[in-house]
Structure formats: C-alpha cells, structure tokens
Design an enzyme around this catalytic site. Structure first.
Site, PDB file in Angstrom:
ATOM      1  N   LYS A 197       0.840  -1.204   0.000  1.00  0.00           N
ATOM      2  CA  LYS A 197       0.000   0.000   0.000  1.00  0.00           C
ATOM      3  C   LYS A 197       0.870   1.248   0.000  1.00  0.00           C
ATOM      4  CE  LYS A 197       0.954   1.231   4.458  1.00  0.00           C
ATOM      5  NZ  LYS A 197       1.789   2.363   4.805  1.00  0.00           N
ATOM      6  N   ASP A 240      -2.820  -1.865   9.880  1.00  0.00           N
ATOM      7  CA  ASP A 240      -2.851  -1.863   8.412  1.00  0.00           C
ATOM      8  C   ASP A 240      -3.342  -3.185   7.834  1.00  0.00           C
ATOM      9  OD1 ASP A 240      -1.793   0.668   8.492  1.00  0.00           O
ATOM     10  OD2 ASP A 240       0.208   0.105   7.783  1.00  0.00           O
TER      11      ASP A 240
HETATM   12  P1  ATP Z   1       3.975  -0.289   7.865  1.00  0.00           P
HETATM   13  O1  ATP Z   1       3.980   0.348   6.508  1.00  0.00           O
HETATM   14  O2  ATP Z   1       2.712  -1.122   8.112  1.00  0.00           O
HETATM   15  O3  ATP Z   1       4.282   0.625   8.982  1.00  0.00           O
HETATM   16  P2  ATP Z   1       6.461  -1.477   7.118  1.00  0.00           P
HETATM   17  O4  ATP Z   1       6.120  -1.816   5.701  1.00  0.00           O
HETATM   18  O5  ATP Z   1       7.259  -0.247   7.337  1.00  0.00           O
HETATM   19  O6  ATP Z   1       5.113  -1.395   7.928  1.00  0.00           O
HETATM   20  P3  ATP Z   1       7.058  -4.223   7.623  1.00  0.00           P
HETATM   21  O7  ATP Z   1       7.696  -4.729   6.370  1.00  0.00           O
HETATM   22  O8  ATP Z   1       5.652  -4.596   7.857  1.00  0.00           O
HETATM   23  O9  ATP Z   1       7.215  -2.656   7.765  1.00  0.00           O
HETATM   24  O10 ATP Z   1       7.997  -4.720   8.813  1.00  0.00           O
HETATM   25  C1  ATP Z   1       8.088  -4.102  10.052  1.00  0.00           C
HETATM   26  C2  ATP Z   1       8.812  -5.045  11.009  1.00  0.00           C
HETATM   27  O11 ATP Z   1       7.927  -6.122  11.299  1.00  0.00           O
HETATM   28  C3  ATP Z   1      10.046  -5.698  10.397  1.00  0.00           C
HETATM   29  O12 ATP Z   1      11.200  -4.980  10.709  1.00  0.00           O
HETATM   30  C4  ATP Z   1      10.061  -7.085  11.020  1.00  0.00           C
HETATM   31  O13 ATP Z   1      10.896  -7.125  12.151  1.00  0.00           O
HETATM   32  C5  ATP Z   1       8.654  -7.340  11.502  1.00  0.00           C
HETATM   33  N1  ATP Z   1       7.926  -8.408  10.781  1.00  0.00           N
HETATM   34  C6  ATP Z   1       7.173  -9.359  11.339  1.00  0.00           C
HETATM   35  N2  ATP Z   1       6.615 -10.153  10.418  1.00  0.00           N
HETATM   36  C7  ATP Z   1       7.028  -9.710   9.231  1.00  0.00           C
HETATM   37  C8  ATP Z   1       6.774 -10.128   7.896  1.00  0.00           C
HETATM   38  N3  ATP Z   1       6.011 -11.183   7.609  1.00  0.00           N
HETATM   39  N4  ATP Z   1       7.341  -9.420   6.909  1.00  0.00           N
HETATM   40  C9  ATP Z   1       8.113  -8.352   7.192  1.00  0.00           C
HETATM   41  N5  ATP Z   1       8.398  -7.933   8.443  1.00  0.00           N
HETATM   42  C10 ATP Z   1       7.857  -8.593   9.451  1.00  0.00           C
END
Ligand code: ATP
Length: 313
Positions: free
Chosen positions: A14, A141
């Site tokens: 997203k 989210d």
């Molecule tokens: P958002 O945009 O919802 O704030 P994000 O995209 O910045 O999230 P994610 O990729 O969701 O971040 O990852 C955030 C943290 O969640 C990672 O650093 C990791 O430690 C943890 N995590 C747990 N499960 C997962 C997963 N399946 N994929 C990625 N990260 C994960």
C-alpha cells in the site's frame, strides 16, 4: 473439506496518499485520517499442511524478517487456529517482493495473506466481518491488506471505509537499502512537533484530536485525475522520516527532477512514491531514479490493486 495441497494467496503493498496524524491518544496510538491505495507490488503467502507451525521467507530483505512467533504471518495462523479451536499446523512460506520495513505494509500484507490462505486450507469459512476483526487484532494496516483497492482508515487506521477510484494511477516506488521502524518514526514525529510547537506552522496540529480526510484528495481519486491527486498528496510522517533518514530528501528531489507529478515518503518510509502522468512517464522516471544513485531500485507500478486473493485453483 480441509485441503491437503498448498494454498497460495497474493497480497498487495500500500501507499498512503494522505496520512494525517493527530495527537497521541492515551493508549499510545495516534488518531489518523489515512487514505490507503493498494499498489501492484505483491508478496505471496503459501501455506501447506505440516506437523507444526513454521515460517520460511525468500526475496529481497528476507534476512530481516523474523521466522519465529514474532512473524506477523505466523501470528495470523495462530490467531485463526485459536478462533476455530484447532492447531496451527502449517508451513507458511512468504515470497517477499514488498520491501521489508519499507512503509508499504509488507508485514501486514503477509498477515492478511496467511489468514486468508489458512482459512482456505482449513476450510474454516470465516465470515468476512470476522476475518476483518482478526485482521484488526493483528495490526492497524492488516484489514486494508485484506480488502485492497482504496479506503479511508480512521481510528488508528483500522476502521475502513471503501473509496471510489476511477481508472488507474501510475506510480514509481524508490526502494531504499534498509528499513525504518514505524514506532520510531511516530516518536520522531511527536518530537519534531514538540520542538516546533507554536513556532513552526508546518508542524502545528490544526485539530489534533480529529484529523480529517482531505475533500480535494477524495475528489481526485473519484475523478481519476492524476494532476489533482498530485496536488493533494501529503504525509504528516514525512518530516520525521526525512529527519531520521536525511538522504530521502535527495531521493525526493531526484524523483521531482525526473518528471514525477509529485512525490512523497510512503507511510513511515523509507520507500518514496512518485506519481506519474502515464505508464510511459512512469517507466522513464523509474529508469532515471534507478540510475540516480539515490535509491536501491525503482519500480514502476499501478493502483488501485486488488486485496488478498487466492491464486491456487
Ligand atoms: P507499515 O507500513 O505497516 O508501517 P512497514 O512496511 O514499514 O510497515 P514491515 O515490512 O511490515 O514494515 O515490517 C516491520 C517489522 O515487522 C520488520 O522490521 C520485522 O521485524 C517485523 N515483521 C514481522 N513479520 C514480518 C513479515 N512477515 N514481513 C516483514 N516484516 C515482518
């Protein structure tokens, strides 16, 4: 009948075309007006019957993804299993294409994907409303990752209202090396606001309790006008993300110089999203950005994208 073969679900990333952040609530969350658009970068979550729950992950940044009970996809499998009084005996494999900790809700996508994949594998037929409630328990989210398309998220982002979108918007995502922690970016946002309180209008909260969706932005989505959408894009977390990762200022400048209609940090960053006038412009901007040395890679794509979808027959 529960399935014995693998079930694969494709789930989109997203971008927040509007992220208005209110003041911190007593529970530590911020009230948001959050306009989500699902974009065509996808993770694939495959679940297969196994003796016990285990998670594997491949793709860019997969070494940063926890493979224990902290993985959001594992937590989703456990939550759905508990909801139906069964054991979460599956192998969850995540084929990652959404950047890890990139501000594009990759972990949330995997959670939504695992919920739908397990529900299909186990033939538990959870009603949509219950699936959405389980999603909201897993993270703010996650409900949007299940539904995709476009939606306004209120509360901490999890109370969704679907939004009408006309046509297709063309985007380029500049993906960074390394991630940013979402809680840290919110803390930096609060810190910058405290520092600037009363002195810098850029950080002033017009109405801290109730951020509102911007009418011009919602109208741009309805009419499908990329120029109007470009004029209305905003993200209250952007100053905080740039403060923690100053090189993002160069990425944003490089996208603007490459001909983007507008650019912004995606969610809590460090991915940056650039709106293009059409597919050709997006391809050109992606090429220029990739060569600029201001990002790891640049990916052209479109929105809105469908939500979590079972892809196995
Ligand atoms: P958002 O945009 O919802 O704030 P994000 O995209 O910045 O999230 P994610 O990729 O969701 O971040 O990852 C955030 C943290 O969640 C990672 O650093 C990791 O430690 C943890 N995590 C747990 N499960 C997962 C997963 N399946 N994929 C990625 N990260 C994960």
């Amino acid at each position: 009948m529960p399935r014995t073969a693998a079930v694969t679900v494709r789930v989109p990333a997203k971008v927040n075309v509007q992220l208005a952040v209110g003041a911190v609530r007593p529970d530590g969350y911020h009230d948001l007006a959050n306009v989500f658009l699902a974009v065509g970068l996808y993770d694939e979550v495959t679940v297969t019957p196994a003796d016990a729950l285990r998670v594997t992950c491949t793709g860019p940044g997969s070494d940063q993804v926890p493979l224990d009970g902290g993985n959001l996809a594992a937590r989703a499998a456990e939550l759905l299993a508990a909801h139906h009084g069964r054991t979460p005996d599956v192998h969850v494999h995540i084929a990652k294409d959404i950047p890890v900790a990139g501000g594009m809700a990759g972990g949330s996508a995997d959670a939504a994907g695992a919920l739908l994949a397990c529900d299909t594998l186990w033939d538990t037929r959870t009603p949509r409303e219950e699936l959405l409630e389980l999603c909201a328990e897993l993270g703010s989210d996650v409900p949007f990752s299940l539904v995709g398309g476009a939606a306004l998220g209120r509360g901490r982002g999890e109370q969704l209202t679907p939004l009408e979108v006309k046509g297709t918007f063309h985007w380029v995502f500049a993906l960074a090396d390394g991630g940013l922690s979402t809680p840290e970016v919110y803390r930096e946002c609060d810190r910058l606001r405290d520092l600037a309180a009363g002195t810098d209008p850029a950080f002033d909260l017009a109405d801290p309790a109730a951020p509102e969706a911007d009418a011009a932005l919602l109208a741009a989505l309805r009419t499908g006008d990329a120029h109007d959408l470009a004029a209305a894009l905003f993200n209250d977390l952007q100053p905080a993300a740039v403060s923690l990762r100053p090189s993002l200022a160069q990425t944003l400048t490089a996208g603007a110089d490459a001909g983007a209609l507008a650019g912004l940090v995606s969610g809590s960053g460090p991915s940056c999203a650039f709106l293009a006038s059409d597919a050709d412009a997006a391809a050109r901007i992606a090429g220029t950005l990739a060569a600029s040395g201001t990002c790891r890679t640049a990916r052209p794509t479109t929105s809105p994208a469908p939500g979590a979808t079972v892809t196995t027959p």
